[in-house]
Design a protein around this motif. Structure first.
Motif, mmCIF file in Angstrom:
data_model
loop_
_atom_site.group_PDB
_atom_site.id
_atom_site.type_symbol
_atom_site.label_atom_id
_atom_site.label_comp_id
_atom_site.label_asym_id
_atom_site.label_seq_id
_atom_site.Cartn_x
_atom_site.Cartn_y
_atom_site.Cartn_z
ATOM 1 N N LYS A 94 7.120 -16.887 -6.202
ATOM 2 C CA LYS A 94 8.471 -16.226 -5.869
ATOM 3 C C LYS A 94 9.319 -14.753 -6.366
ATOM 4 O O LYS A 94 8.361 -15.013 -8.124
ATOM 5 N N THR A 95 9.519 -13.896 -6.276
ATOM 6 C CA THR A 95 9.435 -12.765 -6.919
ATOM 7 C C THR A 95 11.627 -12.815 -6.799
ATOM 8 O O THR A 95 11.991 -13.759 -6.223
ATOM 9 N N ILE A 96 11.453 -12.211 -7.907
ATOM 10 C CA ILE A 96 12.989 -13.029 -8.273
ATOM 11 C C ILE A 96 13.776 -11.488 -7.983
ATOM 12 O O ILE A 96 13.595 -10.307 -8.853
ATOM 13 N N ILE B 211 13.629 -8.588 -17.608
ATOM 14 C CA ILE B 211 12.386 -8.162 -16.613
ATOM 15 C C ILE B 211 11.049 -8.755 -17.581
ATOM 16 O O ILE B 211 10.669 -9.733 -16.569
ATOM 17 N N LEU B 212 11.139 -9.419 -18.633
ATOM 18 C CA LEU B 212 9.852 -10.233 -19.224
ATOM 19 C C LEU B 212 9.979 -12.140 -18.885
ATOM 20 O O LEU B 212 9.040 -12.516 -18.089
ATOM 21 N N THR C 191 7.742 -9.258 -9.427
ATOM 22 C CA THR C 191 6.824 -10.160 -9.221
ATOM 23 C C THR C 191 5.385 -9.869 -9.958
ATOM 24 O O THR C 191 5.170 -9.095 -10.488
ATOM 25 N N ALA C 192 5.251 -11.309 -10.568
ATOM 26 C CA ALA C 192 4.377 -11.624 -11.770
ATOM 27 C C ALA C 192 3.398 -12.364 -11.399
ATOM 28 O O ALA C 192 3.663 -13.619 -10.265
ATOM 29 N N GLU D 170 9.566 -16.530 -15.054
ATOM 30 C CA GLU D 170 9.530 -17.771 -13.961
ATOM 31 C C GLU D 170 8.913 -16.818 -12.615
ATOM 32 O O GLU D 170 8.792 -18.149 -11.994
ATOM 33 N N SER D 171 8.545 -15.412 -12.519
ATOM 34 C CA SER D 171 7.754 -15.110 -11.289
ATOM 35 C C SER D 171 6.916 -16.016 -10.903
ATOM 36 O O SER D 171 6.431 -16.181 -10.162
ATOM 37 N N ALA D 172 5.840 -15.930 -12.311
ATOM 38 C CA ALA D 172 4.377 -16.584 -12.543
ATOM 39 C C ALA D 172 4.546 -17.823 -12.107
ATOM 40 O O ALA D 172 3.572 -18.110 -11.609
#
Length: 366
Positions: free
Chosen positions: A360-362, A348-349, A228-229, A354-356
């Motif tokens: 949404k949480t990926i 992860i990056l 999540t970002a 994508e999350s930012a």
């Protein structure tokens, strides 16, 4: 006759020794990365010798030639020409991150090993292509991070494994500085560092990769369950096309990691905190580490360690690269330099970006 045989044996042993000491021939792909001084200024080492540079920007090459003393005759317009003329055994990439795939595509089929500056790639698709090339042509592809040279990080993991702070529960890793423009990076570096395609993002990739790399090492390759970002752009004038501040949360079955990459820290930093069931470890910088052990609700004991630099070859990334190529060193799986680790880093990056964007949480697949 016996004396002749002994003399011949001594000559053979000496020749074998000299062959083993022969330096690795290194080519440099690009000069626009601000870290390129690490290899250009490495004259006093004998394990590796720079034989050629691929850099089409001759103004930049001439400037660095005067600063570091290399002749312009070793600078070529393209990697193809540099490789053909100088026959390197290894190449260090010091251009934009997007070009890492091109470097490996050019080098791997020729059996040339590659070291890139962090991160490995701008997309997971590119990372997969790099990994496939490395496997197909049996070459090493290493990724260099400054934090790989920190003795404090090594001691922190050793203390964790020894049970000093109990079972790991949370990791906080903070990396960054005031921002590329504010710290005065070169224009050539700034142009691609703040480009969402050539760098893959802003602070989220430039400094988020450090935390992802260390966490993957600490977890011995276990991928997070979720990413999540949140990103912000706090210096729109300086970084109009990319984020400059990010917070990334990684969840694992029994642990959580918070990564805080930023171009908005007032003081440059690369530090890590490990929290366990009995205490905490603070890797404050390359040489200072503190261990706190709980003694009740808020009381604790604290011990401070002032550590030396890592021992050779781990004190220098190019010594590590040389030792791996010469098979004097075999890196453990998911070591900070390893391709396996850095594949997870890019996954992860990419999930964080994508999350930012989506809010949404990926969730990552195993």
């Amino acid at each position: 006759m016996k004396k002749c045989l002994i003399l011949l044996l001594l000559i053979t042993i000496k020749a074998v020794g000299l062959a083993q000491e022969k330096p690795i021939r290194l080519g440099v792909a690009g000069l626009t990365h601000g870290h390129v001084g690490w290899i250009l200024g490495r004259e006093n080492q004998t394990d590796m010798v720079m034989v050629g540079i691929a850099e089409p920007n001759k103004i930049l090459a001439n400037k660095l030639s005067k600063e570091f003393g290399f002749p312009m005759t070793m600078v070529f317009d393209s990697m193809e020409e540099m490789i053909a003329k100088t026959k390197p055994e290894a190449v260090a990439a010091f251009g934009n991150i997007k070009d890492h795939l091109k470097v490996v595509q050019e080098c791997a089929p020729k059996g040339i090993h590659v070291m890139v500056e962090k991160p490995l790639a701008t997309t997971f698709d590119d990372a997969v292509k790099i990994a496939n090339l490395a496997k197909t042509y049996k070459v090493h592809v290493l990724t260099n991070y400054e934090t790989s040279w920190y003795e404090t990080n090594v001691k922190a993991l050793d203390e964790l494994k020894n049970g000093t702070i109990g079972e790991l529960r949370k990791v906080i890793i903070r990396d960054g500085h005031k921002g590329p423009k504010n710290i005065g990076v070169s224009q050539e570096f700034l142009e691609w560092l703040t480009d969402p395609v050539l760098n893959g993002g802003g602070a989220i990739t430039d400094f988020g990769c450090y935390g992802a790399n260390l966490m993957t090492w600490i977890m011995n390759g276990t991928k997070p369950l979720s990413v999540t970002a949140v990103t912000q752009q706090l210096q729109a004038d300086n970084n109009p096309n990319v984020d400059d501040d990010a917070t990334i949360i990684l969840t694992y079955p029994n642990q959580m990691a918070i990564l805080e990459p930023s171009w908005n820290w007032p003081i440059g930093r690369k530090d890590m905190e490990l929290y366990g069931t009995k205490g905490a470890i603070y890797a404050d910088n390359p040489t200072q580490l503190r261990i706190r052990i709980s003694k009740g609700y808020s009381q604790f004991t604290e011990e401070t360690f002032l550590l030396p630099q890592r021992k050779k070859p781990f004190n220098d990334p190019f010594s590590v690269f040389t030792a791996v190529i010469k098979e004097e060193l075999k890196l453990p799986p998911f070591n900070v330099y390893s391709l396996e680790n850095n594949m997870v880093v890019i996954e992860i990056l990419q999930a964080a970006i994508e999350s930012a964007k989506s809010g949404k949480t990926i969730h990552l697949t195993k």
